[in-house]
Design a protein around this motif. Structure first.
Motif, PDB file in Angstrom:
ATOM      1  N   SER A 197       0.822  -1.202   0.000  1.00 57.42           N
ATOM      2  CA  SER A 197       0.000   0.000   0.000  1.00 57.42           C
ATOM      3  C   SER A 197       0.862   1.261   0.000  1.00 57.42           C
ATOM      4  CB  SER A 197      -0.908   0.014   1.231  1.00 57.42           C
ATOM      5  OG  SER A 197      -1.576   1.251   1.346  1.00 57.42           O
ATOM      6  N   VAL A 198       0.512   2.218  -0.848  1.00 52.01           N
ATOM      7  CA  VAL A 198       1.229   3.493  -0.888  1.00 52.01           C
ATOM      8  C   VAL A 198       0.886   4.365   0.320  1.00 52.01           C
ATOM      9  CG1 VAL A 198       1.452   3.540  -3.394  1.00 52.01           C
ATOM     10  CG2 VAL A 198      -0.565   4.554  -2.314  1.00 52.01           C
ATOM     11  N   GLU A 199      -0.124   3.949   1.087  1.00 51.77           N
ATOM     12  CA  GLU A 199      -0.556   4.733   2.246  1.00 51.77           C
ATOM     13  C   GLU A 199       0.274   4.460   3.495  1.00 51.77           C
ATOM     14  OE1 GLU A 199      -4.929   4.941   2.749  1.00 51.77           O
ATOM     15  OE2 GLU A 199      -4.982   3.659   0.971  1.00 51.77           O
ATOM     16  N   LEU A 200       1.082   3.407   3.486  1.00 49.76           N
ATOM     17  CA  LEU A 200       1.862   3.061   4.675  1.00 49.76           C
ATOM     18  C   LEU A 200       2.970   4.092   4.900  1.00 49.76           C
ATOM     19  CD1 LEU A 200       2.158  -0.812   4.212  1.00 49.76           C
ATOM     20  CD2 LEU A 200       0.584   0.455   5.702  1.00 49.76           C
ATOM     21  N   THR A 201       3.226   4.413   6.169  1.00 50.13           N
ATOM     22  CA  THR A 201       4.247   5.407   6.514  1.00 50.13           C
ATOM     23  C   THR A 201       5.347   4.769   7.352  1.00 50.13           C
ATOM     24  OG1 THR A 201       3.068   6.063   8.523  1.00 50.13           O
ATOM     25  CG2 THR A 201       2.543   7.266   6.502  1.00 50.13           C
ATOM     26  N   GLU A 202       6.546   5.390   7.302  1.00 45.60           N
ATOM     27  CA  GLU A 202       7.632   4.941   8.174  1.00 45.60           C
ATOM     28  C   GLU A 202       7.596   5.747   9.465  1.00 45.60           C
ATOM     29  OE1 GLU A 202       8.851   8.162   7.922  1.00 45.60           O
ATOM     30  OE2 GLU A 202      10.903   7.590   7.529  1.00 45.60           O
ATOM     31  N   ASN A 203       8.636   5.652  10.271  1.00 46.03           N
ATOM     32  CA  ASN A 203       8.579   6.197  11.637  1.00 46.03           C
ATOM     33  C   ASN A 203       8.418   7.715  11.714  1.00 46.03           C
ATOM     34  OD1 ASN A 203       8.867   3.595  12.502  1.00 46.03           O
ATOM     35  ND2 ASN A 203      11.004   3.786  13.163  1.00 46.03           N
ATOM     36  N   THR A 204       8.812   8.439  10.658  1.00 44.97           N
ATOM     37  CA  THR A 204       8.645   9.894  10.681  1.00 44.97           C
ATOM     38  C   THR A 204       7.395  10.333   9.920  1.00 44.97           C
ATOM     39  OG1 THR A 204      10.002  10.265   8.693  1.00 44.97           O
ATOM     40  CG2 THR A 204      11.140  10.213  10.814  1.00 44.97           C
ATOM     41  N   GLY A 205       6.543   9.362   9.605  1.00 44.03           N
ATOM     42  CA  GLY A 205       5.277   9.694   8.954  1.00 44.03           C
ATOM     43  C   GLY A 205       5.368   9.869   7.460  1.00 44.03           C
ATOM     44  N   CYS A 206       6.500   9.491   6.857  1.00 39.33           N
ATOM     45  CA  CYS A 206       6.669   9.644   5.415  1.00 39.33           C
ATOM     46  C   CYS A 206       6.115   8.446   4.662  1.00 39.33           C
ATOM     47  CB  CYS A 206       8.146   9.806   5.059  1.00 39.33           C
ATOM     48  SG  CYS A 206       8.822  11.421   5.452  1.00 39.33           S
ATOM     49  N   THR A 207       5.359   8.718   3.631  1.00 37.07           N
ATOM     50  CA  THR A 207       4.957   7.680   2.697  1.00 37.07           C
ATOM     51  C   THR A 207       6.083   7.484   1.685  1.00 37.07           C
ATOM     52  OG1 THR A 207       3.975   9.250   1.150  1.00 37.07           O
ATOM     53  CG2 THR A 207       2.540   8.390   2.902  1.00 37.07           C
ATOM     54  N   ALA A 208       5.940   6.461   0.846  1.00 35.33           N
ATOM     55  CA  ALA A 208       6.917   6.253  -0.220  1.00 35.33           C
ATOM     56  C   ALA A 208       6.944   7.463  -1.161  1.00 35.33           C
ATOM     57  CB  ALA A 208       6.582   4.977  -0.999  1.00 35.33           C
ATOM     58  N   LEU A 209       5.785   8.113  -1.332  1.00 30.04           N
ATOM     59  CA  LEU A 209       5.721   9.299  -2.194  1.00 30.04           C
ATOM     60  C   LEU A 209       6.538  10.438  -1.610  1.00 30.04           C
ATOM     61  CD1 LEU A 209       4.506  10.553  -4.760  1.00 30.04           C
ATOM     62  CD2 LEU A 209       2.571  11.314  -3.370  1.00 30.04           C
ATOM     63  N   HIS A 210       6.463  10.646  -0.295  1.00 28.24           N
ATOM     64  CA  HIS A 210       7.318  11.647   0.349  1.00 28.24           C
ATOM     65  C   HIS A 210       8.787  11.388   0.002  1.00 28.24           C
ATOM     66  CE1 HIS A 210       3.894  12.414   3.185  1.00 28.24           C
ATOM     67  NE2 HIS A 210       4.418  13.616   3.238  1.00 28.24           N
ATOM     68  N   MET A 211       9.190  10.141   0.127  1.00 27.35           N
ATOM     69  CA  MET A 211      10.598   9.793  -0.087  1.00 27.35           C
ATOM     70  C   MET A 211      11.028  10.025  -1.518  1.00 27.35           C
ATOM     71  SD  MET A 211      11.012   6.363   2.263  1.00 27.35           S
ATOM     72  CE  MET A 211      12.711   6.152   1.716  1.00 27.35           C
ATOM     73  N   SER A 212      10.196   9.605  -2.467  1.00 28.28           N
ATOM     74  CA  SER A 212      10.576   9.762  -3.874  1.00 28.28           C
ATOM     75  C   SER A 212      10.658  11.237  -4.251  1.00 28.28           C
ATOM     76  CB  SER A 212       9.588   9.034  -4.788  1.00 28.28           C
ATOM     77  OG  SER A 212       8.322   9.658  -4.807  1.00 28.28           O
ATOM     78  N   CYS A 213       9.781  12.056  -3.664  1.00 26.34           N
ATOM     79  CA  CYS A 213       9.786  13.489  -3.972  1.00 26.34           C
ATOM     80  C   CYS A 213      10.980  14.194  -3.337  1.00 26.34           C
ATOM     81  CB  CYS A 213       8.481  14.127  -3.516  1.00 26.34           C
ATOM     82  SG  CYS A 213       7.055  13.593  -4.487  1.00 26.34           S
ATOM     83  N   SER A 214      11.366  13.786  -2.134  1.00 20.59           N
ATOM     84  CA  SER A 214      12.530  14.399  -1.488  1.00 20.59           C
ATOM     85  C   SER A 214      13.811  14.028  -2.220  1.00 20.59           C
ATOM     86  CB  SER A 214      12.616  13.993  -0.017  1.00 20.59           C
ATOM     87  OG  SER A 214      12.904  12.622   0.114  1.00 20.59           O
ATOM     88  N   GLN A 215      13.825  12.838  -2.832  1.00 16.33           N
ATOM     89  CA  GLN A 215      15.006  12.384  -3.574  1.00 16.33           C
ATOM     90  C   GLN A 215      15.016  12.881  -5.017  1.00 16.33           C
ATOM     91  OE1 GLN A 215      15.174   8.157  -1.086  1.00 16.33           O
ATOM     92  NE2 GLN A 215      15.124   8.117  -3.302  1.00 16.33           N
ATOM     93  N   GLY A 216      13.896  13.408  -5.476  1.00 15.01           N
ATOM     94  CA  GLY A 216      13.832  13.905  -6.845  1.00 15.01           C
ATOM     95  C   GLY A 216      13.737  12.807  -7.892  1.00 15.01           C
ATOM     96  N   CYS A 217      13.170  11.662  -7.501  1.00 12.98           N
ATOM     97  CA  CYS A 217      13.055  10.519  -8.423  1.00 12.98           C
ATOM     98  C   CYS A 217      11.784  10.672  -9.259  1.00 12.98           C
ATOM     99  CB  CYS A 217      13.023   9.206  -7.659  1.00 12.98           C
ATOM    100  SG  CYS A 217      14.500   8.894  -6.680  1.00 12.98           S
ATOM    101  N   THR A 218      11.918  11.296 -10.409  1.00 10.29           N
ATOM    102  CA  THR A 218      10.747  11.576 -11.248  1.00 10.29           C
ATOM    103  C   THR A 218      10.050  10.306 -11.706  1.00 10.29           C
ATOM    104  OG1 THR A 218      11.892  13.560 -12.041  1.00 10.29           O
ATOM    105  CG2 THR A 218       9.942  12.872 -13.258  1.00 10.29           C
ATOM    106  N   SER A 219      10.820   9.322 -12.168  1.00  3.26           N
ATOM    107  CA  SER A 219      10.221   8.093 -12.708  1.00  3.26           C
ATOM    108  C   SER A 219       9.478   7.322 -11.619  1.00  3.26           C
ATOM    109  CB  SER A 219      11.290   7.212 -13.354  1.00  3.26           C
ATOM    110  OG  SER A 219      12.271   6.820 -12.409  1.00  3.26           O
ATOM    111  N   ILE A 220      10.066   7.235 -10.419  1.00  3.42           N
ATOM    112  CA  ILE A 220       9.410   6.531  -9.321  1.00  3.42           C
ATOM    113  C   ILE A 220       8.181   7.303  -8.854  1.00  3.42           C
ATOM    114  CG2 ILE A 220       9.665   5.815  -6.911  1.00  3.42           C
ATOM    115  CD1 ILE A 220      12.517   5.013  -7.528  1.00  3.42           C
TER     116      ILE A 220
END
Length: 347
Positions: free
Chosen positions: A101-124
Motif C-alpha cells: 500500500s502506498v498509504e503506509l508510513t515509516e517512523n517519521t510519517g513519510c509515505t513512499a511518495l514523500h521519499m521519492s519526492c525528497s530524492q527527486g526521483c521523477t520516474s518513481i
C-alpha cells in the motif's frame, strides 16, 4: 562482502547476505534485527532476488504477498520504502504488484511518495502517482506537517513538483512551522520551484508562524529578487508591492530583514519596490537604526541616498539615536558617516 552465486530456478543471487542467510527463512529478520531480506534486496535494487524471496516465503506458507509487503524494519520502512530509497523503479513496481500500500508510513510519517519526492526521483514518483490510491497520499502530511510538494519544493526538484501539480496536489498546505511549499522554496533559495509555484497561482500572501511572507524570505539568501522571470515579475508586481511593507511578529519588515541578513543588493531592490524606511519593529528600531547598530556602512549610505522623510537623529531602541547605537557597539566608520551627515550626539 564476497560475491557468491546461488542458482535456483535460474535465479542469480549476487549478494552473499541474501543467498547465505535468508534463502531458508525469507521472511525472517537479520541477526541484529534491523533489516529483513526483502528490505535488503529492495534497497540494493536486486529485482530477481526480491521476487524470489517473495515467492519462496509464499511457497513455504509463511506469509502472503500482502503480509510480506507490510513487514517493517527498525526505521518503519516497508519493502516499498526501501525500494524507493534504493532508487529502483523495477522493485517499486514489484512492491505495488505484490500489494504494498502506498498509504503506509515509516517512523517519521513519510509515505513512499514523500521519499521519492525528497530524492527527486521523477520516474518513481510517476509510478506511485499512477497507483490507484495515489489521491489518498498526494497531500498526506508527515510528522513535520509536510506534504510531498513541500519536500519537492524544499530540494528544488522542479520536475517532481510539476508532476505533483499536474496530478492535482494542493499548493498552499502549511507545515507545522506555517510554511507553504512556496515559502519553504523561497527560504531555501529554490528559485526554479518558487517560480513554478507562482506560475500555478500559489498564494503569495501566506505567512509562516513568525508572520514572514515571501518578501521576508527572499532577502535571507543571496539570490536576488529580480531573478524572478520577467513575465512573473510583471504579472505579480502588484501582489509583491502589497507585501513589501508587511511586518512579521517581531515587527520586522522585509527591509529590516534585508539590513539584518541580506546583501546590499537586496536592500536596494527592496527600496526600489517601495519599502518604507519609517517602519519600526517591536524594539522601536527602524532599518536605519539596525544598520547603525550592526555596523553596516553600505546600508547606511544606501538608506541615506534614498528619498525619505526619516531623520538620522530619530530616537530608536532604549531611547538612543543611530549614532549612539553605532558608537556603543564600536562601529567607528558608521559613526564617522553619521557625524559628517549631521548626527546629533548630545541628548
Amino acid at each position: 562482502m564476497s560475491e557468491v552465486v546461488l542458482y535456483e530456478d535460474g535465479i542469480d543471487f549476487a549478494h552473499q547476505q541474501i543467498a547465505g542467510q535468508f534463502v531458508d527463512n525469507p521472511a525472517g529478520s537479520t541477526p541484529d534485527n534491523t533489516n529483513y531480506p526483502l528490505h535488503y534486496a529492495a534497497s540494493h535494487s536486486c529485482v530477481s532476488p526480491f521476487k524470489y524471496l517473495v515467492e519462496k516465503a509464499v511457497s513455504l506458507g509463511e506469509s502472503t504477498e500482502s503480509e510480506l509487503m507490510r513487514l517493517r524494519d527498525d526505521d518503519g520502512f516497508t519493502p516499498l520504502h526501501s525500494a524507493v530509497s534504493g532508487g529502483s523503479k523495477e522493485v517499486v513496481e514489484c512492491c505495488l504488484l505484490f500489494g504494498c500500500s502506498v498509504e503506509l508510513t515509516e517512523n517519521t510519517g513519510c509515505t513512499a511518495l514523500h521519499m521519492s519526492c525528497s530524492q527527486g526521483c521523477t520516474s518513481i514518483t510517476e509510478v506511485l502517482l499512477n497507483n490507484g490510491n495515489a489521491s489518498k497520499v498526494i497531500d498526506f502530511k508527515d510528522i513535520a506537517g509536510q506534504t510531498a510538494l513541500h519536500l519537492a519544493s524544499k530540494y528544488n526538484h522542479v520536475d517532481v513538483a510539476r508532476l505533483l501539480i499536474q496530478n492535482g496536489c494542493k499548493l498552499d498546505e502549511k507545515d507545522n512551522d506555517g510554511f507553504t511549499p512556496l515559502l519553504i522554496a523561497s527560504l531555501m533559495s529554490c528559485w526554479q520551484t518558487s517560480w513554478l509555484l507562482m506560475e500555478h497561482k500559489a498564494n503569495l500572501a501566506d505567512t509562516d508562524v513568525n508572520g514572514r511572507n515571501i518578501m521576508h524570505l527572499f532577502v535571507y539568501k543571496t539570490s536576488a529578487i529580480f531573478s524572478i522571470p520577467k513575465f512573473l515579475c510583471e504579472k505579480y508586481k502588484e501582489d509583491l508591492l502589497k507585501l513589501v511593507n508587511r511586518q512579521d511578529i517581531e515587527g520586522n519588515s522585509p527591509l529590516h530583514v534585508a539590513v539584518l541578513y541580506g546583501d546590499i543588493i537586496h536592500v536596494q531592490q527592496i527600496l526600489d519596490f517601495g519599502a518604507s524606511q519609517r517602519l519600526r519593529n517591536n524594539q522601536c528600531q527602524t532599518p536605519f537604526h539596525i544598520a547603525a547598530a550592526i555596523g553596516r556602512c553600505d546600508c547606511i549610505n544606501v538608506l541615506m541616498n534614498y528619498p525619505s522623510s526619516l531623520s538620522i537623529n530619530q530616537i530608536g531602541a532604549d531611547n538612543k539615536r543611530a549614532v549612539h547605537q553605532a558608537a556603543e557597539n564600536g562601529h567607528v566608520e558608521v559613526v564617522k558617516i553619521l557625524l559628517r551627515s549631521g548626527a546629533i550626539t548630545r541628548g
